[in-house]
Scaffold this active site. Structure first.
Site, short mmCIF file in Angstrom:
data_model
loop_
_atom_site.label_atom_id
_atom_site.label_comp_id
_atom_site.label_asym_id
_atom_site.label_seq_id
_atom_site.Cartn_x
_atom_site.Cartn_y
_atom_site.Cartn_z
N SER A 110 0.85 -1.19 0.00
CA SER A 110 0.00 0.00 0.00
C SER A 110 0.88 1.23 0.00
CB SER A 110 -0.90 0.02 1.24
OG SER A 110 -1.61 1.25 1.32
N TYR A 164 -1.92 -0.18 10.16
CA TYR A 164 -1.99 -0.59 8.75
C TYR A 164 -0.72 -0.15 8.01
CZ TYR A 164 -3.80 -1.14 4.00
OH TYR A 164 -3.96 -1.51 2.69
#
Length: 267
Positions: free
Chosen positions: A129, A142
């Protein structure tokens, strides 16, 4: 011979888009899900695999090898979101996120490497990501789990180079998928000192996902990498401003970049 591709988390979102696109382009594709019975109408087979269960990982990979004779490409796509003030996130949820986003992909890689080494060929693509390149407020865990997968990719690819096995990562930005629905959200507590900034940031994050890019962009990127003789270490796919944010982090002073992020999230 058509290449055999395994996509973890191939039942929805980016994984589904990649799987359908590769299937249309002549690849033999297998996806995975913890509940494959829910995806009987998938355009490619969905097998049972739980990233937190090494047994299911090994069983599923062995099933594909016995049926197809090998695995040419692994797309480590399955992952989970998590939001909340780090102080308020339960430790069990933090560990669960790393189990899914970091330890799970490592265990899948470990399970396919013996077969790829036997073939003296293979490609592993880790879906990370753009959030993994920076510590984002209320998405810190995250960011950390995806950032760890980026670094592991760098180390792993050097270790497996002698076996003619390639490894790379693709860092997507915001895409229009159902990731927000499956994300762990720390509850907005009435007496929390983070209630307003976390609530505002959560609304902004969900808006970004809803207005995100078409995941077909990721599918095309995966196909391009499969057809590349020597893939780069890292790829980024997403809107221009999301990709440029990584460049800015490299060139701007830390506090200037931090201020830019805080202005973006209105903190």
């Amino acid at each position: 011979m058509s290449k055999v591709v395994l996509i973890t988390g191939g039942s929805s979102g980016i994984g589904k888009s990649v799987g359908e696109f590769l299937t249309e382009n002549g690849f033999i594709v297998y996806g995975t899900s913890r509940n494959p019975q829910n995806y009987s109408e998938s355009k490619f087979p969905i097998l049972k695999l739980d990233l937190k269960s090494i047994e299911t990982i090994k069983e599923t990979i062995q099933e594909i090898i016995e049926k197809e004779g090998g695995i040419d490409v692994l797309v480590n796509n399955a992952g989970a979101g998590i939001t909340g003030a780090i102080e308020e996130l339960p430790e069990v949820e933090i560990k669960a996120n790393f189990d899914t986003n970091f330890f799970g992909p490592i265990n899948v890689i470990k399970a396919v490497l013996p077969q790829m080494r036997k073939q003296h060929a293979g490609l592993i693509i880790n879906i990370t990501s753009i959030a993994g390149y920076m510590g984002l407020p209320y998405r810190g865990i995250y960011s950390a789990s995806k950032g760890a997968l980026e670094l592991i990719t760098e180390a792993f690819r050097m270790e497996i180079k002698d076996f003619n096995i390639k490894m790379t990562s693709i860092a997507p930005g915001d895409f229009a998928t159902n990731i927000a629905a499956g994300r762990y959200h720390a509850p907005l507590l009435e007496n929390s000192p983070y209630k307003k900034p976390y609530g505002d940031t959560l609304d902004l994050m969900n808006m970004h996902v809803d207005s995100g890019s078409n995941p077909i962009m990721m599918a095309r990127a995966v196909l391009k990498i499969i057809n590349t003789k020597n893939p780069k270490v890292h790829y980024k796919v997403g809107a221009f401003m999301q990709k440029i944010s990584i460049v800015l982090k490299r060139v701007l002073p830390d506090k200037v970049y931090e201020k830019m992020l805080m202005n973006h999230y209105k903190l």
